[in-house]
Design an enzyme around this catalytic site. Structure first.
Site, mmCIF file in Angstrom:
data_model
loop_
_atom_site.group_PDB
_atom_site.id
_atom_site.type_symbol
_atom_site.label_atom_id
_atom_site.label_comp_id
_atom_site.label_asym_id
_atom_site.label_seq_id
_atom_site.Cartn_x
_atom_site.Cartn_y
_atom_site.Cartn_z
ATOM 1 N N GLY A 15 -15.627 -16.504 50.701
ATOM 2 C CA GLY A 15 -15.439 -15.192 51.381
ATOM 3 C C GLY A 15 -15.752 -14.161 50.697
ATOM 4 N NE ARG A 19 -8.383 -8.367 56.087
ATOM 5 C CZ ARG A 19 -7.455 -9.417 56.580
ATOM 6 N NH1 ARG A 19 -6.199 -8.913 57.046
ATOM 7 N NH2 ARG A 19 -7.690 -10.631 56.240
ATOM 8 C CG ASN A 176 -3.390 -24.020 57.733
ATOM 9 O OD1 ASN A 176 -3.166 -24.676 56.744
ATOM 10 N ND2 ASN A 176 -4.417 -23.965 58.160
ATOM 11 C CG ASN A 234 -5.835 -11.682 53.796
ATOM 12 O OD1 ASN A 234 -6.795 -12.255 53.261
ATOM 13 N ND2 ASN A 234 -4.821 -12.116 54.172
ATOM 14 C CG ASN A 392 -13.930 2.480 8.579
ATOM 15 O OD1 ASN A 392 -13.892 3.523 8.592
ATOM 16 N ND2 ASN A 392 -13.986 1.349 9.289
HETATM 17 C C1 UD1 Z 1 -7.308 -20.069 57.075
HETATM 18 C C2 UD1 Z 1 -7.135 -21.026 58.006
HETATM 19 C C3 UD1 Z 1 -5.499 -20.480 58.761
HETATM 20 C C4 UD1 Z 1 -4.596 -20.484 57.765
HETATM 21 C C5 UD1 Z 1 -5.085 -19.453 56.595
HETATM 22 C C6 UD1 Z 1 -4.049 -19.489 55.344
HETATM 23 C C7 UD1 Z 1 -9.141 -21.795 58.953
HETATM 24 C C8 UD1 Z 1 -9.978 -21.715 60.311
HETATM 25 N N1 UD1 Z 1 -7.943 -21.143 59.060
HETATM 26 O O1 UD1 Z 1 -7.432 -18.667 57.842
HETATM 27 O O2 UD1 Z 1 -5.226 -21.498 59.677
HETATM 28 O O3 UD1 Z 1 -3.466 -20.099 58.078
HETATM 29 O O4 UD1 Z 1 -6.464 -20.031 56.008
HETATM 30 O O5 UD1 Z 1 -4.483 -18.390 54.588
HETATM 31 O O6 UD1 Z 1 -9.357 -22.487 58.054
HETATM 32 N N2 UD1 Z 1 -14.366 -19.478 53.353
HETATM 33 C C9 UD1 Z 1 -15.464 -19.975 52.527
HETATM 34 N N3 UD1 Z 1 -16.379 -20.319 53.578
HETATM 35 C C10 UD1 Z 1 -16.353 -19.913 54.799
HETATM 36 C C11 UD1 Z 1 -14.954 -19.208 55.292
HETATM 37 C C12 UD1 Z 1 -13.981 -19.075 54.558
HETATM 38 O O7 UD1 Z 1 -15.504 -20.415 51.495
HETATM 39 O O8 UD1 Z 1 -17.430 -20.001 55.544
HETATM 40 C C13 UD1 Z 1 -12.903 -19.298 52.187
HETATM 41 C C14 UD1 Z 1 -12.566 -17.968 51.888
HETATM 42 O O9 UD1 Z 1 -13.138 -17.331 50.949
HETATM 43 C C15 UD1 Z 1 -11.186 -18.080 51.687
HETATM 44 C C16 UD1 Z 1 -10.828 -19.463 52.386
HETATM 45 O O10 UD1 Z 1 -12.021 -20.061 53.016
HETATM 46 O O11 UD1 Z 1 -10.944 -18.404 50.406
HETATM 47 C C17 UD1 Z 1 -10.187 -19.070 53.851
HETATM 48 O O12 UD1 Z 1 -11.102 -18.492 54.702
HETATM 49 P P1 UD1 Z 1 -10.483 -16.947 55.495
HETATM 50 O O13 UD1 Z 1 -11.475 -16.418 56.113
HETATM 51 O O14 UD1 Z 1 -9.647 -16.331 54.709
HETATM 52 O O15 UD1 Z 1 -9.455 -18.007 56.483
HETATM 53 P P2 UD1 Z 1 -8.219 -17.533 57.260
HETATM 54 O O16 UD1 Z 1 -8.731 -16.574 58.399
HETATM 55 O O17 UD1 Z 1 -7.188 -16.718 56.335
HETATM 56 MG MG MG Z 2 -7.402 -15.800 54.315
#
Ligand code: UD1
Ligand code: MG
Length: 487
Positions: A15, A19, A176, A234, A392
């Site tokens: 990701g 933000r 979660n 975030n 030096n």
């Molecule tokens: C995710 C969870 C949510 C949980 C939260 C905890 C899902 C759908 N939701 O939401 O239930 O409460 O984390 O913080 O999983 N990432 C990738 N590839 C992608 C998308 C994301 O590598 O295509 C990585 C991001 O870099 C990040 C992590 O996965 O490190 C979580 O992704 P993020 O978009 O932050 O998910 P949340 O909306 O926070």
């Molecule tokens: Mg997240």
């Protein structure tokens, strides 16, 4: 027979972290000695997984470069488009078809996660023979997070993202944490069935839980003992909050092992630092990188030590040090600057407004005031007078200076390298030394002094100086013959 814990760790780090508003990928932001990603990898390391896969995307080259440094054994898998956490895990597992047993999936932005918690999650998962286990936590403010939805018997029914949740589900405070353990075979199967039928049009890893449950597979929730560990990052405000929480955890840890931290709110110790018993860390102090502080040493106030070793019983006061070694019972500061390869032996002293670089200061040797010591070797018990400069640099090259054991350098001396002052030699104050001074000799380069009588009266007549000189001359003639004794 069950397999002897075949395990794979998958870290999701593709990701952007919009933000954060940063050119640095979110997972590479530093937090007390490691990047966010580095903390997550460290939390998973004690599992001793057979393989670690990191899903990279935004800033992939930078993240790969970082991995090469901190976790060279990890496999980076590129997710070109961020199509969701489920998609990310799917391509991670495609890269390791040999993976068997348990796969632990961790979001890349939960740096406060402890190894003990990961271990407890995996043990609970493997102990129960579950298909999937999610780490959950009760949080005061669940905004933005996926909610754990339980059935009438209190068992996990599904995980619902906030944007897809009903008002009733949004009221739930059990969330979660984004950390999971799965049976890899059953996970692969469920990932193949994910849809993108949700508000973001993404493949959600979290949907795997509902799918497995509906297929009659055992899914479980493991509750984190401390919800703080599950906090994500975030934006930079959250990063600062995490830094404060980690600071407190680290400081508390050291205090419990017998270190005094006089003002824990202004003491920032990287997780990579070690501090021994009875050390005292005074306020406004940062200990960073590979710094170690020996037993009974004092550091601070107002000091920053980076990759620096402080020996037993040493004292380092109002000092900035990078890549330095401070020997046992040596004293440094106030207001000293130690640069890379400054090595102070036992009981050496580097005092006020002194800068030392790439130099050895021998046992019991002293550089007490206002000096620059660069590319030098100073013998044991030598004394370097105030305002001595080790010259030096000739504009092109750096050269070394050697000062022998118990040599004495008078104040305001320039030692113009390459040059050597022998053991037991003296240098007269105010000299510019360009030639070696033999052992036991006195090196002196000053022009002989002369005083021109009456110069002020002739050249500065009418000034306060001339008047003071006139009164002094009068006084001397009045008092002639009455000089006090014994002065
Ligand atoms: C995710 C969870 C949510 C949980 C939260 C905890 C899902 C759908 N939701 O939401 O239930 O409460 O984390 O913080 O999983 N990432 C990738 N590839 C992608 C998308 C994301 O590598 O295509 C990585 C991001 O870099 C990040 C992590 O996965 O490190 C979580 O992704 P993020 O978009 O932050 O998910 P949340 O909306 O926070
Ligand atoms: Mg997240």
């Amino acid at each position: 027979m069950s397999q002897p814990h075949l395990r794979t760790v998958v870290v999701l780090a593709a990701g952007e972290g919009k933000r954060m508003k940063s050119s640095l990928p979110k997972v590479l932001h530093p937090l007390l000695g490691r990047t966010l990603l580095g903390h997550v990898l460290a939390a998973a390391a004690p599992l001793g997984a057979d393989r670690t896969v990191v899903v990279v995307g935004h800033g992939a080259d930078q993240v790969r470069g970082h991995l090469a440094e901190v976790a060279p054994e990890a496999v980076a898998v590129l997710q070109e488009r961020q199509l969701g956490t489920g998609h990310a895990v799917r391509i991670a597992l495609d890269a390791v078809p040999e993976a068997a047993g348990t796969v632990v999936v961790i979001n890349g932005d939960v740096p406060l996660l402890r190894p003990e918690t990961v271990d407890a999650l995996v043990s609970a998962h493997e102990g129960a023979g579950a298909a999937a286990t999610v780490l959950a936590a009760e949080v005061p403010d669940p905004t933005g997070l996926g909610r754990i939805v339980r059935d009438a018997e209190g068992r996990l029914a599904q995980i619902v993202e906030e944007r897809d949740a009903t008002a009733e589900q949004r009221a739930l405070r059990e969330i979660n944490a984004g950390i999971y353990a799965f049976d890899v075979a059953r996970l692969r199967e469920a990932l193949g069935k994910l849809s993108t039928d949700n508000d973001q049009g993404e493949e959600y890893l979290t949907d795997v839980f509902g799918l497995l449950r509906d297929a009659g597979e055992p899914v479980a929730v493991h509750c984190a003992a401390d919800h703080v560990e599950t906090l994500g990052c975030n934006d930079r405000v959250e990063l600062a909050a995490l830094r404060r929480l980690l600071r407190d955890r680290v400081n508390e840890g050291w205090m419990r092992t017998g270190v005094s931290i006089l003002d824990p709110h202004t003491t920032w110790i990287d997780v990579t630092v070690t501090v021994e018993r009875d050390a005292v860390i005074d306020q406004n102090t940062q200990l960073q990188g590979t710094t170690t502080v020996g037993a009974g040493a004092t550091v601070g106030p107002d000091s920053t030590l980076i990759d620096t070793t402080v020996g037993e019983g040493a004292s380092v006061v109002r000092t900035h040090a990078v890549g330095a070694e401070v020997g046992p019972r040596a004293t440094v500061g106030p207001f000293a600057y130690l640069r890379p390869a400054a090595k102070l032996a036992e009981r050496a002293k580097v005092g006020t407004f002194v800068e030392v670089k790439n130099s050895e200061v021998g046992a019991g040797a002293k550089v007490p005031h206002l000096s620059y010591v660069g590319d030098a070797t100073i013998g044991a018990k030598a004394n370097i007078g105030a305002a001595t400069i080790f010259v030096n640099y000739d504009g092109v090259k750096k050269h070394r200076t050697v000062v022998g054991e118990a040599a004495f350098i008078g104040c305001d001396t320039s030692l113009i390298a390459p040059v050597e002052v022998g053991p037991g030699a003296y240098v007269a104050a105010g000299s510019a030394i360009t030639q070696d001074v033999p052992p036991g000799a006195l090196g002196v380069t000053r022009a002989p002094q002369r005083s021109i009588d009456g110069w002020v009266a002739r050249k500065r007549a009418g000034t306060a100086s001339a008047e003071a000189a006139r009164r002094a001359a009068e006084g001397a003639s009045d008092g002639a013959g009455a000089a006090s004794e014994g002065d």
